[in-house]
Design an enzyme around this catalytic site. Structure first.
Site, PDB file in Angstrom:
ATOM      1  N   ASP A 168       0.904  -1.123   0.125  1.00 47.70           N
ATOM      2  CA  ASP A 168       0.128   0.101   0.025  1.00 47.70           C
ATOM      3  C   ASP A 168       0.899   1.172  -0.147  1.00 47.70           C
ATOM      4  OD1 ASP A 168      -2.558   1.448   0.337  1.00 47.70           O
ATOM      5  OD2 ASP A 168      -1.871   1.786   2.236  1.00 47.70           O
TER       6      ASP A 168
ATOM      7  N   CYS B 250      -3.498  -1.182  -2.070  1.00 45.07           N
ATOM      8  CA  CYS B 250      -4.045   0.553  -2.439  1.00 45.07           C
ATOM      9  C   CYS B 250      -5.102   0.480  -3.529  1.00 45.07           C
ATOM     10  CB  CYS B 250      -2.755   1.123  -2.603  1.00 45.07           C
ATOM     11  SG  CYS B 250      -2.906   2.597  -2.863  1.00 45.07           S
TER      12      CYS B 250
ATOM     13  N   GLU C 244      -6.563   8.800   8.960  1.00 46.95           N
ATOM     14  CA  GLU C 244      -5.474   8.756   9.501  1.00 46.95           C
ATOM     15  C   GLU C 244      -4.819   9.495  10.584  1.00 46.95           C
ATOM     16  OE1 GLU C 244      -3.216   7.582   5.873  1.00 46.95           O
ATOM     17  OE2 GLU C 244      -1.404   8.151   6.760  1.00 46.95           O
TER      18      GLU C 244
ATOM     19  N   CYS D 223     -11.297   2.905  -1.070  1.00 48.80           N
ATOM     20  CA  CYS D 223     -10.161   3.252  -0.635  1.00 48.80           C
ATOM     21  C   CYS D 223      -9.873   2.363   0.526  1.00 48.80           C
ATOM     22  CB  CYS D 223     -10.204   4.862  -0.151  1.00 48.80           C
ATOM     23  SG  CYS D 223      -8.825   5.690   0.599  1.00 48.80           S
TER      24      CYS D 223
ATOM     25  N   HIS E  28      -8.731   3.461   3.422  1.00 52.80           N
ATOM     26  CA  HIS E  28      -9.232   3.914   4.909  1.00 52.80           C
ATOM     27  C   HIS E  28     -10.747   3.647   5.024  1.00 52.80           C
ATOM     28  CE1 HIS E  28      -5.260   5.542   3.993  1.00 52.80           C
ATOM     29  NE2 HIS E  28      -5.283   6.133   4.949  1.00 52.80           N
TER      30      HIS E  28
HETATM   31  N1  DGL Z   1      -4.243   3.851  -0.032  1.00 53.21           N
HETATM   32  C1  DGL Z   1      -5.121   4.864  -0.572  1.00 53.21           C
HETATM   33  C2  DGL Z   1      -5.898   4.289  -1.609  1.00 53.21           C
HETATM   34  O1  DGL Z   1      -6.715   3.297  -1.238  1.00 53.21           O
HETATM   35  C3  DGL Z   1      -5.425   5.945   0.234  1.00 53.21           C
HETATM   36  C4  DGL Z   1      -4.145   6.695   0.482  1.00 53.21           C
HETATM   37  C5  DGL Z   1      -3.268   7.510  -0.239  1.00 53.21           C
HETATM   38  O2  DGL Z   1      -4.020   8.256  -1.121  1.00 53.21           O
HETATM   39  O3  DGL Z   1      -2.304   7.092  -0.483  1.00 53.21           O
HETATM   40  O4  DGL Z   1      -6.238   4.863  -2.737  1.00 53.21           O
END
Ligand code: DGL
Length: 272
Positions: free
Chosen positions: A13, A76, A157, A189, A191
């Site tokens: 990620d 990610c 975060e 995403c 998060h």
């Molecule tokens: N891990 C990213 C996603 O799932 C979110 C955080 C970032 O922008 O790096 O798109």
């Protein structure tokens, strides 16, 4: 390359958020050893160019292959959106590459009650248009509305998921005309599973919320099972690497993994 069951699964990620995916995999497949890589030196990917994200993804994949992984999961969404196709093409004869987008798209298309879908994710994910083109291939009659929601990941975060400060931002993103009559919303995403309940509270009860982490973990399970590559005994403890270490990153693991994890610095980039 001949693969065997006892090899680990790599998960990568842009940072710590992908631990939601690692967590879903380790809950579903407790016998698998995971090697996690968070590219904290380049975080966030969401506002980076496709060119930069592809280059980072390629180098991280190489690192995980060197570590002996039998499969790699791009946790990610932003990296899956821009790098999945080329990584899959490049490594398909050697190891298994999984992303977090195809599995959820498949799950949504199989639900006959869904006609209109909302998608929220980073700028990089939304701009890639990958969800739209996959849905178009699978089920062109579906109506799709995607929205970049760049304020959410940094707030989550920073520990704001349980806090009411995030509510106003969520209302601004979710309570809009384009999302008015959706049947499903995809949390595109790493998060967003942490604010799933808050999002559900803003939508009518019939709207189905799709959490990518669950579908990605299931696809890994089904595919490794099909290939007789599921481990029946964990070879050793999971390993967690980051490309830049701070005490704060280590604290943040608690938010995404449910417990604090010891992070190790992997110097795969030359930082000046
Ligand atoms: N891990 C990213 C996603 O799932 C979110 C955080 C970032 O922008 O790096 O798109």
């Amino acid at each position: 390359m001949k693969l065997n069951k006892s090899q680990p699964i790599g998960v990568f990620d842009s940072g710590i958020g992908g631990l939601t995916v690692a967590n879903a995999i380790s809950k579903l497949l407790p016998n698998e050893k995971l090697i996690y890589f968070g590219d904290t030196a380049h975080l966030p990917y969401g506002d980076k160019s496709a060119r930069a994200i592809k280059q980072y993804s390629y180098i991280i994949t190489d690192f995980l292959i060197e570590k002996g992984c039998k499969a790699i999961v791009i946790a990610c969404n932003s990296a899956t959106a821009v790098s999945y196709r080329f990584l899959h093409e490049m490594y398909k004869d050697d190891i298994h590459i999984f992303g977090v987008i195809h599995p959820v798209v498949l799950a949504v298309t199989q639900d006959e009650s869904i006609k209109k879908i909302g998608i929220i994710g980073t700028q990089a994910t939304v701009q890639s248009g990958v969800y739209e083109s996959l849905f178009k291939q699978q089920k062109p009659e579906l109506e799709i509305t995607s929205l970049a929601t760049p304020l959410l990941a940094p707030m989550i975060e920073a520990g704001f998921a349980p806090n009411s400060t995030i509510d106003g931002v969520l209302q601004y993103y979710i309570n809009r005309k384009e999302f008015e009559d959706i049947d499903a919303l995809i949390l595109a995403c790493t998060h967003y599973p942490l604010i799933k309940d808050k999002i559900a509270d803003l939508l009518p009860p019939h709207v189905k919320i799709f959490d990518n982490t669950i579908y990605a973990a299931r696809e890994v399970q089904l595919e490794l099972q099909r290939l007789y590559l599921l481990s029946n005994k964990k070879s050793s403890e999971n390993e967690f690497y980051v490309s830049d270490y701070t005490e704060n990153f280590e604290q943040t693991t608690q938010i995404f993994y449910g417990e604090k994890i010891k992070l190790e610095l992997a110097k795969i980039w030359k930082l000046s």
